[in-house]
Structures are given as structure tokens and as C-alpha cells.
Design an enzyme around this catalytic site. Structure first.
Site, short mmCIF file in Angstrom:
data_model
loop_
_atom_site.label_atom_id
_atom_site.label_comp_id
_atom_site.label_asym_id
_atom_site.label_seq_id
_atom_site.Cartn_x
_atom_site.Cartn_y
_atom_site.Cartn_z
N ASP A 93 -3.99 -4.86 -0.08
CA ASP A 93 -2.74 -5.61 0.01
C ASP A 93 -3.00 -7.11 0.05
OD1 ASP A 93 -0.05 -6.14 0.43
OD2 ASP A 93 -0.27 -6.06 2.61
N ASP A 147 1.54 -10.16 -4.82
CA ASP A 147 1.31 -9.16 -3.77
C ASP A 147 0.94 -7.80 -4.38
OD1 ASP A 147 1.28 -7.53 -1.59
OD2 ASP A 147 3.36 -7.89 -1.00
#
Ligand SMILES: *[C@@H]1O[C@H](CO)[C@@H](O)[C@H](O)[C@H]1NC(C)=O
Ligand SMILES: *[C@@H]1O[C@H](CO)[C@@H](O)[C@H](O)[C@H]1NC(C)=O
Ligand SMILES: *[C@@H]1O[C@H](CO)[C@@H](O)[C@H](O)[C@H]1NC(C)=O
Ligand SMILES: *[C@@H]1O[C@H](CO)[C@@H](O)[C@H](O)[C@H]1NC(C)=O
Length: 470
Positions: free
Chosen positions: A69, A261
Site C-alpha cells: 500500500d 495509491d
């Protein structure tokens, strides 16, 4: 996932990051080979559930998978059983586990967890073959809407800057620790390949390369500066659907920020941008029979079509322009194969079903997997830019050439520091009022005595001598 941040926190965190940089400068080690000998895919998962990689934690190593992430900075692992998981990290079984005696809580834009801080040996066998890093980690003891049932990951490794790590200033993210201890280049590259079918089930895979390697991906042909070291924040300067450029002030794209992201599946857009983009998509797909439902556009319903009648051609490409410098930019054009994601279930032998991979965001633009798949994306923290190059896998994304333009300063969202100033001005105003009360009383008294009282009680004739007589 995108970690939730609150106004004023990041600036505190930013000072912390500089401290870490100073510390890391003082440690020097010989370079180590960062190329894993195992050249296979090291990221796996299902479309919509994120990409995960194997990890070994503790001594003897316990094996798990972590979601990779770039929208957060904590490494966290299930530290207690959970109904949606088949395993968790048992600290009692690790001889190297150290309890840091602190609790921690992280909130993402969707979901949250809380747990306990500890430290233990962490190794990612498919990323860095032989390197073990003592890493601050969180043991998740309770969570809300965080795990994904059947996703096969039990935690998360946050690859963003330490400014986002919780509790602020108390933990070093895994990647910062790695770079500080080993002479690894301060950069990593994602190659996300998007969905494919394996025995009728949609899966996806990709590769995460730590440090620099030109073996897998060509070096970046277009770069976008990281505007601030917290999220991987970039500047979006324009968007188009098909040939139609969206008619929106470009600051809307970056209100309140635009980030890259890997842990977010969708292409997420601020409400006003989302509305305009979807309206344009609807118009350009209005010839589809049967028409796409309202719920398809809100992301809650899938669209299905038979294998032999693929409807891709009915959907336009979407182009996102990222700033390359203050006065230049480059376009990334994604096909419908990028922004229509395979629907989670509903797969049968004759039809394919898809959901819209674009949704509405309250926290600015999120360039999630929908944008990253089909590209090689380098997060060059050392040189403060995100680099893009063509990938050998994934949807047919077109990376355009850098072009010159006028200044992009009008695209930059100015954070609402006015909030702080306003509070300060109220306080100052209040103080001023307090200090001037005697003066106000004095002037009221004067007004009473010399203006009002004479009018009410005109014992003394009240003359206005210098008024012109007209
Ligand atoms: C910890 O180790 C013991 C002994 O090997 C084992 O029985 C137990 O299942 C382990 N606990 C967990 C949660 O893995
Ligand atoms: C998770 O999925 C399995 C089936 O794969 C199901 O049996 C189970 O009830 C699900 N758990 C939750 C908490 O939804
Ligand atoms: C979308 O982009 C691809 C790749 O450049 C191109 O071949 C295709 O014609 C475009 N589709 C549309 C509808 O313009
Ligand atoms: C880009 O613009 C910003 C703000 O206007 C300025 O501070 C910066 O120096 C500029 N950079 C270059 C390379 O001109």
C-alpha cells in the site's frame, strides 16, 4: 488504502521525516544486491482486493501475506484471530518479538484497525531474498471494515513516507528502516498487470521491485514530482473522456490532494470531477443497448455481456494529465479494460460481468490500481518523483509525450490554513475587545454626557455652530 489524515497533523510529521533523514545519512553500508533471484511475479490477488506479497515475521518465521500500500506508512499484521482470516501472528511463538508497550490506531478512508505496537524481524522473501529488517509493526487486535474476506492477506505494509506513520514520530516505516540499514536505493517500482482469468476465476498479479532495476521495466519516460513527502502526492492538470476535455477548473482535480495509491483499487475522484466525468461517460456510451443502469454508474451494479459479444468498443478511453514540471505535463490514456473491473462473483461460462472502477472521493483524487495497471510506476523517493514507463503486461495504456504549457500554479489546491488564522484572529480580536473595554466605556460615557443627555435633557442649549446653514 488511503490513510485518513487530519488538518495540522502532517506538518508535525514532516519535521519527523527530516529527523529520520539526518539519522539515515550517518549510517553507511556496502551496497547489497536487491534483485530477488526468483524472477516470478511477487504480487498476487483478486481484482478489487488489492495486491499482496508474502512476508515472514518473527523467529522462527511465521508466514503471512501483506497488502502492498503506497497510501499509508504502517506495517500491521493480524495479532488475534478474526472470522475473515485463517491465521494470525502469534507473538508468543517468536523469540525475537519485542513489545513496545504502546497502542496504535490507524484509520483509512474506508476501514480502520487498532492494536499494539511491537518490533520483530521482517523478511519479504519474494522482494528481497536475504534481507531481514527489524521493523516496528502493529499487531491488529480489533478492526472495522479492514480485512477482505477470502483476500488471503492478513495485514498491510505501508510504503508511503514516515509522516503518515502512526503514532506520529514513534515508528519507522519498514522501507525507511530498510534504506537506513542497507544501502538500498531509496526507490521502488510497481508493475501491476491487472486481471486475468485462471480456471474461470478472476485474479491479478504483478511485480514489486525494490531499489532500481531496469531488467523488468524500462527506465521512466515521464516523471511527475512528488509535491510533498507524506502521501505520494502529484498534480493532476487535466482530464479527458474520449476526445472531450472536461470543462472543470483544474484545481478541482487536486482538491484537497491527488495521490498515487497502490492499495486503492479504483480511480477515485472528488465529487464535482466525478459528476462531470461520469456525465461525459454516460453520454459517450448512450448508444449501448440495453442502456447502462443508474446503479452501474454509482458502482453498485455490474454490467454483463456474452464472451462472444464484447462491448469494449462502446466505451471511450480516459486520459489523465499529470504535471511534469511547473510548465509541462504528460498524458496517461487508459482503455475501458482498465476502468471496468471484473465483478467479484457473477462469473459463469457464457458471460463476463464488470463493475465501474471509478468512484467518488471526499479526500481528493486517488490514482489507484485502475491507473497503475499496465504501467511501470517508480516511486523514486530519493529524487522526489514518480516515474512512468511502458509495461510488458496489463491493459493497453498509452503513455504520452511530455508537452509544454502555461504555468500550472492555478491547479494547486491551497490547504485551508485560513482555519488556523481565523481562530488566531478571533482570539486576537477578543483580546483587543477586552483591552479596549475601558476605552469603549469612556467613549460611551462621553457620548451620554455630551451628546445624548443634552438632547434628552436640554437644560443647556445645544448648538451646532459649524453646520452649514442650508
Ligand atoms: C504457537 O506454537 C505452538 C507450538 O508449536 C503451536 O501449537 C501453536 O499453534 C502456535 N500458535 C499459533 C497461533 O500459531
Ligand atoms: C467468508 O467467506 C466464506 C466463504 O468463502 C464464508 O463461508 C464466510 O461466512 C465468510 N465470512 C464472513 C465473515 O463473511
Ligand atoms: C483508445 O486507445 C487505444 C490505444 O491508443 C486506441 O487504439 C483506441 O482506438 C482508443 N479508443 C477509442 C474509442 O478512441
Ligand atoms: C514551480 O512553482 C513553485 C511555486 O510557484 C516555485 O516555488 C518553484 O520554484 C517552481 N519551480 C520551478 C522549477 O520553476
Amino acid at each position: 488504502m488511503t490513510v485518513a489524515v487530519y488538518p495540522f497533523c502532517p506538518s508535525i510529521g514532516l519535521q519527523v521525516i527530516f529527523l529520520f533523514k539526518l539519522i539515515s545519512l550517518t549510517t553507511g553500508h556496502p551496497p547489497v544486491s536487491t534483485q530477488s533471484p526468483n524472477f516470478a511475479w511477487n504480487l498476487h490477488g483478486k481484482p478489487g482486493d488489492g495486491y499482496y506479497t508474502e512476508v515472514e515475521i518473527g523467529t522462527p518465521p511465521q508466514k503471512f501475506s501483506l497488502l502492498v500500500d503506497t497510501g499509508s506508512s504502517n506495517l500491521a499484521i493480524a495479532g488475534a484471530p478474526h472470522e475473515e482470516l485463517d491465521t494470525y501472528f502469534a507473538t508468543n511463538n517468536s523469540s525475537t518479538y519485542v513489545d513496545l508497550g504502546k497502542d496504535v490506531k490507524v484509520e483509512y478512508t474506508q476501514g480502520s484497525w487498532s492494536g499494539h505496537l511491537g518490533r520483530d524481524r521482517v523478511r519479504f522473501p519474494a522482494l528481497l531474498d536475504s534481507i531481514t529488517v527489524d521493523t516496528d509493526l502493529a499487531l491488529i487486535t480489533s478492526s472495522n471494515n479492514f480485512y477482505v474476506n477470502n483476500s488471503h492477506w492478513q495485514g498491510i505494509v505501508g510504503l508511503a513516507f514516515s509522516a503518515l506513520a502512526q503514532p506520529q514520530g514513534k515508528v519507522t516505516p519498514w522501507f525507511d528502516g530498510l534504506v537506513a540499514k542497507y544501502n538500498v536505493e531509496n526507490s521502488f517500482t510497481f508493475q501491476l498487470c491487472g486481471p486475468y482469468k485462471d480456471k474461470g476465476i478472476s485474479r491479478h498479479h504483478g511485480k514489486l521491485i525494490i531499489g532500481s532495476s531496469s531488467d523488468v521495466c524500462p527506465s521512466a519516460t515521464a516523471t511527475s514530482p512528488i509535491r510533498r513527502a507524506w502521501f505520494y502526492e502529484v498534480l493532476v492538470v487535466n482530464m479527458a473522456v474520449g476526445n472531450k476535455v472536461l470543462d472543470i477548473p483544474c484545481v478541482s482535480y487536486n482538491t484537497d490532494k491527488s495521490i498515487v495509491d497502490s492499495g486503492t483499487s479504483n480511480f477515485r475522484l472528488p465529487s464535482d470531477v466525478f459528476k462531470v466525468l461520469v456525465a461525459e461517460l454516460r453520454m459517450q456510451t448512450s448508444a449501448l443497448v440495453p442502456p447502462l443502469s443508474e446503479n452501474f454508474w454509482s458502482g453498485t451494479e455490474e454490467v454483463c455481456w456474452p464472451f462472444d459479444r464484447e462491448a469494449w468498443d462502446a466505451f471511450p478511453n480516459i486520459t489523465v494529465h499529470l504535471a511534469h514540471s511547473n510548465t509541462s505535463a504528460f498524458p496517461i490514456t487508459i482503455p475501458p479494460q482498465s476502468y471496468l473491473r471484473p465483478a467479484p462473483d457473477a462469473m459463469n461460462d457464457t458471460t463476463d460481468c464488470w463493475v465501474l472502477g471509478i468512484d467518488e472521493s471526499q479526500t481528493g483524487t486517488v490514482l489507484g490500481a485502475v491507473i497503475l495497471e499496465g504501467l511501470c510506476v517508480t516511486f523514486d523517493r530519493g529524487h522526489s518523483f514518480i516515474g512512468f514507463s511502458k509495461s510488458s503486461c496489463g491493459p493497453n495504456v498509452v503513455l504520452g509525450k511530455i508537452y509544454n504549457s502555461s504555468d500550472w500554479s492555478s491547479c494547486v489546491y491551497m490547504p485551508n490554513i485560513v482555519d488556523g488564522l481565523t481562530i488566531a484572529s478571533y482570539v486576537m480580536g477578543g483580546l483587543l475587545l477586552l483591552l479596549s473595554l475601558p476605552l469603549i466605556f469612556a467613549s460611551l460615557r462621553w457620548t451620554w454626557q455630551s451628546v445624548l443627555r443634552p438632547q434628552l435633557y436640554p437644560e443647556v442649549p445645544f448648538l451646532t455652530l459649524d453646520e452649514p446653514n442650508t
